[in-house]
Design an enzyme around this catalytic site. Structure first.
Site, PDB file in Angstrom:
ATOM      1  CG  ASN A  12      26.343  -7.295 -15.385  1.00  0.00           C
ATOM      2  OD1 ASN A  12      27.425  -7.233 -15.423  1.00  0.00           O
ATOM      3  ND2 ASN A  12      25.663  -8.066 -16.366  1.00  0.00           N
ATOM      4  CE  LYS A  41      22.793 -13.302 -20.261  1.00  0.00           C
ATOM      5  NZ  LYS A  41      21.380 -13.147 -19.951  1.00  0.00           N
ATOM      6  N   GLY A  42      26.046 -14.622 -14.242  1.00  0.00           N
ATOM      7  CA  GLY A  42      26.732 -15.326 -13.154  1.00  0.00           C
ATOM      8  C   GLY A  42      26.033 -14.993 -11.812  1.00  0.00           C
ATOM      9  CG  ASN A  44      20.925 -12.809 -12.028  1.00  0.00           C
ATOM     10  OD1 ASN A  44      21.003 -12.083 -11.391  1.00  0.00           O
ATOM     11  ND2 ASN A  44      20.247 -12.769 -13.186  1.00  0.00           N
ATOM     12  N   GLY A 240      16.046 -17.860 -16.857  1.00  0.00           N
ATOM     13  CA  GLY A 240      17.145 -18.800 -17.332  1.00  0.00           C
ATOM     14  C   GLY A 240      18.338 -18.955 -16.404  1.00  0.00           C
ATOM     15  CG  ASP A 241      20.665 -15.747 -15.461  1.00  0.00           C
ATOM     16  OD1 ASP A 241      21.251 -16.265 -16.383  1.00  0.00           O
ATOM     17  OD2 ASP A 241      20.333 -14.437 -15.236  1.00  0.00           O
ATOM     18  CG  HIS A 265      11.113 -27.082 -15.996  1.00  0.00           C
ATOM     19  ND1 HIS A 265      10.992 -28.598 -16.574  1.00  0.00           N
ATOM     20  CD2 HIS A 265      11.776 -26.413 -17.168  1.00  0.00           C
ATOM     21  CE1 HIS A 265      11.264 -28.423 -17.817  1.00  0.00           C
ATOM     22  NE2 HIS A 265      11.726 -27.200 -18.105  1.00  0.00           N
TER      23      HIS A 265
END
Ligand code: RIB
Length: 273
Positions: A12, A41-42, A44, A240-241, A265
């Site tokens: 995106n 998301k992909g 990232n 999260g990504d 993390h």
């Protein structure tokens, strides 16, 4: 030998607007600043995996537009092999198909709200799965859910049949076929998504539930996240990504669960800063 990470997912263009606080329904707020970034998301997750040292292939779709061409170049610059479908104008019955876009508002605490216009991501079809034909044991297929779910399901089946490890990040939440959930090792979701899966009676083969700053649990084993002081949190978008990409990279190099979670993390903590 270290395996590859193949990311099947969205690309995106992110329009990011900084606001003092997120607008309530029906409310207008003024932005303090705005920027445009490469996101999805992909994308990232692919970048996070590459930053973590993995050999990465990105399987995705873009529009036949400037943003799509720019994304192809960016993947190259990041050392990521791009297996991109360029969606021709008129290929779908929705008019012009543009590269996906996301409108992201970020408040003063770094919290965000995101609306995605999938665009070309929604046109990804079975032909994209040719790019998974060389997956094998040791490789990791990493998926999220911003592309058609049928393609995710077919990819998971194909990768699992070829002996590759499958990591599925169920974001944004969607109900997946039971066999896809069962094949995930792990299925990565947050508490709300985990509760929704449990309510549906869908049980992953392996389940990694994230609790934001409080860490995560993987099949019941608890892992503590490094503390990021609130004052250092700039933007939680993509944290999260970063977690998923770094996790996949670590699993592809044969890390233990504890090592993979520690790397994930650390990447998430770096991302929010
Ligand atoms: O997870 C963050 C991402 O979600 C953004 O980059 C945006 O494009 C949406 O896909």
């Amino acid at each position: 030998m270290t395996g590859r990470v193949v990311v099947l997912g969205s690309l995106n263009v992110d329009e990011v607007w900084q606001v003092a606080r997120l607008p309530r329904p029906g409310e207008t707020v003024l932005a303090l600043d705005s920027q445009r970034y490469a996101g999805g998301k992909g994308g990232n997750q692919a970048v996070a995996a590459a930053r973590a040292g993995a050999r990465v292939r990105m399987v995705a779709a873009v529009g036949a537009d400037e943003a799509g061409a720019a994304y192809q170049k960016r993947l190259e610059a990041w050392g990521i092999e791009g297996a991109l479908t360029v969606v021709a104008p008129g290929a779908a019955d929705v008019g012009e198909v543009r590269t996906g876009r996301a409108l992201i508002t970020v408040d003063a605490t770094g919290e965000n709200a995101i609306v995605v216009d999938p665009g070309a991501n929604g046109c990804l079809n079975e032909s994209a799965l040719d790019a998974l034909a060389d997956l094998g044991p040791g490789d990791v297929l990493l998926c999220q859910l911003e592309i058609p779910l049928g393609i995710v399901a077919a990819a998971v089946r194909q990768a699992a049949a070829r002996g590759a490890r499958v990591v599925v990040n169920c974001a944004p939440f969607a109900v997946l076929p039971a066999e896809v959930v069962a094949a995930a090792d792990p299925l990565v979701c947050n508490e709300t998504e985990a509760a929704a899966f449990a309510d549906l009676g869908l049980l992953p083969g392996s389940w990694l539930v994230t609790f934001g700053a409080a860490g995560c649990s993987w099949d019941g084993e608890q892992y503590v996240a490094p503390l990021v002081p609130a004052a250092e949190v700039v933007d939680t978008t993509g944290a999260g990504d970063a977690f998923c990409g770094a996790l996949a990279a670590a699993l592809a190099r044969g890390a233990t669960r504890a090592e993979a979670v520690a790397a994930a993390h650390a990447a998430g903590a770096e991302a929010v800063r």
